[in-house]
Scaffold this active site. Structure first.
Site, PDB file in Angstrom:
ATOM      1  N   HIS A  78       0.868  -1.179   0.000  1.00  0.00           N
ATOM      2  CA  HIS A  78       0.000   0.000   0.000  1.00  0.00           C
ATOM      3  C   HIS A  78       0.908   1.233   0.000  1.00  0.00           C
ATOM      4  O   HIS A  78       1.975   1.220   0.607  1.00  0.00           O
ATOM      5  CB  HIS A  78      -0.917  -0.001   1.231  1.00  0.00           C
ATOM      6  CG  HIS A  78      -2.124  -0.870   1.049  1.00  0.00           C
ATOM      7  ND1 HIS A  78      -3.331  -0.603   1.627  1.00  0.00           N
ATOM      8  CD2 HIS A  78      -2.291  -1.999   0.314  1.00  0.00           C
ATOM      9  CE1 HIS A  78      -4.215  -1.522   1.266  1.00  0.00           C
ATOM     10  NE2 HIS A  78      -3.598  -2.394   0.476  1.00  0.00           N
ATOM     11  N   GLU A  80       1.015   4.081   1.427  1.00  0.00           N
ATOM     12  CA  GLU A  80       1.417   4.676   2.704  1.00  0.00           C
ATOM     13  C   GLU A  80       2.618   3.938   3.284  1.00  0.00           C
ATOM     14  O   GLU A  80       3.552   4.542   3.827  1.00  0.00           O
ATOM     15  CB  GLU A  80       0.262   4.582   3.718  1.00  0.00           C
ATOM     16  CG  GLU A  80      -0.998   5.369   3.369  1.00  0.00           C
ATOM     17  CD  GLU A  80      -2.006   4.568   2.534  1.00  0.00           C
ATOM     18  OE1 GLU A  80      -1.582   3.719   1.716  1.00  0.00           O
ATOM     19  OE2 GLU A  80      -3.209   4.817   2.691  1.00  0.00           O
ATOM     20  N   ARG A  84       6.829   5.018   3.752  1.00  0.00           N
ATOM     21  CA  ARG A  84       7.685   4.997   4.945  1.00  0.00           C
ATOM     22  C   ARG A  84       9.002   4.305   4.618  1.00  0.00           C
ATOM     23  O   ARG A  84      10.077   4.736   5.024  1.00  0.00           O
ATOM     24  CB  ARG A  84       7.019   4.302   6.126  1.00  0.00           C
ATOM     25  CG  ARG A  84       7.784   4.538   7.431  1.00  0.00           C
ATOM     26  CD  ARG A  84       7.257   3.676   8.557  1.00  0.00           C
ATOM     27  NE  ARG A  84       7.701   2.314   8.445  1.00  0.00           N
ATOM     28  CZ  ARG A  84       8.824   1.839   8.996  1.00  0.00           C
ATOM     29  NH1 ARG A  84       9.597   2.615   9.723  1.00  0.00           N
ATOM     30  NH2 ARG A  84       9.162   0.580   8.829  1.00  0.00           N
ATOM     31  N   ARG A  85       8.950   3.233   3.836  1.00  0.00           N
ATOM     32  CA  ARG A  85      10.188   2.526   3.466  1.00  0.00           C
ATOM     33  C   ARG A  85      11.083   3.409   2.590  1.00  0.00           C
ATOM     34  O   ARG A  85      12.294   3.445   2.762  1.00  0.00           O
ATOM     35  CB  ARG A  85       9.855   1.225   2.739  1.00  0.00           C
ATOM     36  CG  ARG A  85       9.145   0.228   3.629  1.00  0.00           C
ATOM     37  CD  ARG A  85       9.024  -1.132   2.973  1.00  0.00           C
ATOM     38  NE  ARG A  85       8.866  -2.129   4.008  1.00  0.00           N
ATOM     39  CZ  ARG A  85       9.882  -2.685   4.667  1.00  0.00           C
ATOM     40  NH1 ARG A  85      11.127  -2.401   4.360  1.00  0.00           N
ATOM     41  NH2 ARG A  85       9.660  -3.539   5.635  1.00  0.00           N
ATOM     42  N   CYS A 132      -6.833   2.853   4.553  1.00  0.00           N
ATOM     43  CA  CYS A 132      -7.742   1.720   4.718  1.00  0.00           C
ATOM     44  C   CYS A 132      -7.845   1.348   6.196  1.00  0.00           C
ATOM     45  O   CYS A 132      -6.973   1.685   6.985  1.00  0.00           O
ATOM     46  CB  CYS A 132      -7.264   0.525   3.883  1.00  0.00           C
ATOM     47  SG  CYS A 132      -5.638  -0.118   4.350  1.00  0.00           S
ATOM     48  N   CYS A 220      -3.664   0.220   6.964  1.00  0.00           N
ATOM     49  CA  CYS A 220      -2.859   1.451   7.049  1.00  0.00           C
ATOM     50  C   CYS A 220      -3.267   2.301   8.255  1.00  0.00           C
ATOM     51  O   CYS A 220      -2.424   2.924   8.885  1.00  0.00           O
ATOM     52  CB  CYS A 220      -2.967   2.244   5.751  1.00  0.00           C
ATOM     53  SG  CYS A 220      -2.170   1.397   4.371  1.00  0.00           S
ATOM     54  N   LYS A 223      -1.266   0.883  11.103  1.00  0.00           N
ATOM     55  CA  LYS A 223       0.173   1.124  11.024  1.00  0.00           C
ATOM     56  C   LYS A 223       0.512   2.598  11.260  1.00  0.00           C
ATOM     57  O   LYS A 223       1.500   2.912  11.914  1.00  0.00           O
ATOM     58  CB  LYS A 223       0.724   0.641   9.685  1.00  0.00           C
ATOM     59  CG  LYS A 223       0.731  -0.899   9.582  1.00  0.00           C
ATOM     60  CD  LYS A 223       1.471  -1.388   8.360  1.00  0.00           C
ATOM     61  CE  LYS A 223       1.581  -2.921   8.375  1.00  0.00           C
ATOM     62  NZ  LYS A 223       2.260  -3.446   7.173  1.00  0.00           N
ATOM     63  N   LYS A 368      17.339  -5.617  15.549  1.00  0.00           N
ATOM     64  CA  LYS A 368      16.233  -4.736  15.942  1.00  0.00           C
ATOM     65  C   LYS A 368      16.029  -4.737  17.460  1.00  0.00           C
ATOM     66  O   LYS A 368      15.636  -3.732  18.039  1.00  0.00           O
ATOM     67  CB  LYS A 368      14.935  -5.176  15.243  1.00  0.00           C
ATOM     68  CG  LYS A 368      14.968  -4.916  13.749  1.00  0.00           C
ATOM     69  CD  LYS A 368      13.585  -4.688  13.170  1.00  0.00           C
ATOM     70  CE  LYS A 368      12.652  -5.838  13.376  1.00  0.00           C
ATOM     71  NZ  LYS A 368      11.367  -5.683  12.686  1.00  0.00           N
ATOM     72  N   LYS A 392       4.803 -10.276  13.207  1.00  0.00           N
ATOM     73  CA  LYS A 392       5.156 -10.810  11.882  1.00  0.00           C
ATOM     74  C   LYS A 392       5.799 -12.171  12.080  1.00  0.00           C
ATOM     75  O   LYS A 392       6.520 -12.375  13.067  1.00  0.00           O
ATOM     76  CB  LYS A 392       6.207  -9.887  11.237  1.00  0.00           C
ATOM     77  CG  LYS A 392       5.623  -8.777  10.404  1.00  0.00           C
ATOM     78  CD  LYS A 392       5.710  -9.101   8.917  1.00  0.00           C
ATOM     79  CE  LYS A 392       4.530  -8.544   8.162  1.00  0.00           C
ATOM     80  NZ  LYS A 392       4.444  -7.087   8.213  1.00  0.00           N
TER      81      LYS A 392
HETATM   82 ZN   LIG Z   1      -3.967   0.827   3.059  1.00  0.00          ZN
END
Ligand SMILES: [Zn+2]
Length: 401
Positions: A78, A80, A84-85, A132, A220, A223, A368, A392
């Site tokens: 998506h 958005e 960010r990436r 979304c 989204c 997130k 991380k 994840k």
């Molecule tokens: Zn979305």
């Protein structure tokens, strides 16, 4: 505020129009455009990341991904999320400049050799449509019942179902705009799927819309809600730089939008009392949004970052366009694997690197975890705010370079 929103929207659309055609929608396709704009000085604006995209891999597609592709195939395309990436690539390039004692637009090295953000810098997010998920559940107003002075934000009540039990929308609302995003299965609150305004339940985290097999990626709305709490720099970059938050969220014109639904979807449903971004709808709209002859989602994405080399990529199915399962080709520069590579290069150059082991010896996932302050904040948020946030699959993060 509208002036500012329109200025940002126009800048993003101009940037989009200046990019070549490959990866953009055809005449009967639509897409979503998102972008991050840097504001510096009094009113200097520049686009630093810009992406389009509408697709997301299903859980099956993702977990059947070959071992060699772990960390290199994107699950969530998506716009958005890609943005960010792409923004992370921009940040890595700015960090590399400052460590080479070259000019950076946003960072400086302080006396102790730490990277800090210059004064007067802020970041603003533009998206051509409402994200979304929860933000997209928007009341449709029945104008025949109104007295002419109606303002949606005055009449629509939202109660968090965790504390109470009801969704309340005013009598003036007899239907809602729906989202294809489905409530996560571990939440006891599930959509009622009744006609009209009782189709959805408000509040739960949702997985991305998609036909057939369910995706593992959150919507989204969810997130972006996370970015508002922990910043958009992510855990790896938190080892080098301070938290970066978005100051404004701007949604493009002529799409279903409600400030009430946006605020609910991004923070009110979580009862979090964090610093909130300004939210505004621009009066300028994106030409290639859904509507009219544009009824099919565009399967490809463009991914652009303001970096000196290889600034534009075209992606499809989470891979570089043109590569397939049999012929994987080069991995996307915004994939976990490529970003991890940039991270390792910065670690080699940065004398204040906080990693106790050389990161080549540990996996992406373990790296991380070294980001203690970020992990602490995220852990606290998961306990208090996002109580049922799913993780994840670990196998997608367990890779070394
Ligand atoms: Zn979305």
């Amino acid at each position: 505020m509208l002036d500012f929103a329109d200025k940002v929207a126009k800048l993003c659309l101009d940037k989009y129009n200046s990019l070549k055609k490959s990866g953009k929608p055809t005449d009967n396709e639509w897409t979503v455009l998102s972008s991050i704009v840097l504001k510096s000085g009094v009113d200097e604006l520049s686009v630093v990341a810009l992406c389009t995209g509408t697709k997301c891999l299903s859980g099956k597609e993702l977990t059947s991904t070959k071992f060699e592709e772990r960390g290199s195939r994107l699950s969530d395309s998506h716009a958005e999320i890609l943005t960010r990436r792409a923004f992370l690539r921009y940040l890595y390039s700015q960090i590399a400049s400052v460590l080479k004692c070259q000019h950076s637009d946003i960072f400086i090295l302080n006396d102790k050799g730490n990277i800090t953000i210059k004064k007067g810098i802020s970041f603003h997010f533009f998206s051509s449509q409402t994200p979304c998920g929860d933000c997209s559940i928007i009341p449709k107003i029945n104008t025949s019942l109104l007295d002419g002075n109606y303002h949606p934000s005055k009449k629509i009540k939202f109660l968090n179902k965790r504390e109470s039990a009801e969704i309340e929308v005013g009598n003036e609302v007899d239907d809602i705009h729906r989202t294809g995003a489905k409530c996560i299965s571990t939440d006891e609150r599930q959509d009622l799927h009744q006609p009209g305004k009782n189709y959805h339940v408000l509040g739960p985290l949702r997985t991305k819309p998609g036909r057939g097999d369910r995706t593992l990626s959150l919507s989204c709305s969810d997130k972006i809600a996370k970015w508002i709490v922990v910043g958009i720099q992510g855990s790896l970059l938190s080892l080098f730089i301070p938290m970066i938050k978005l100051e404004t969220l701007i949604i493009g014109g002529e799409c279903p939008f409600s400030i009430e639904s946006m605020e609910r979807g991004l923070f009110k449903r979580f009862n979090s009392d964090i610093v909130r971004p300004n939210i505004i709808q621009s009066s300028i709209s994106f030409q290639q949004k859904k509507g009219g002859s544009r009824q099919n989602p565009c399967p490809s994405s463009i991914i652009w970052s303001s970096v000196p080399e290889r600034d534009l990529e075209v992606a499809a199915e989470g891979r570089k366009q043109g590569s397939t399962k049999k012929k994987p080709g080069r991995c996307l520069l915004v994939s976990r694997r490529a970003i991890f590579k940039e991270f390792l290069e910065i670690c080699d150059r940065y004398s204040n690197s906080p990693l106790p082991l050389h990161p080549k010896k540990i996996t992406y996932f373990h790296c991380k975890q070294w980001s203690k302050s970020y992990q602490k904040l995220w852990h606290e948020a998961k306990v208090t705010v996002f109580r049922v946030w799913p993780s994840k699959p670990l196998e997608l993060q367990n890779f070394t370079l």
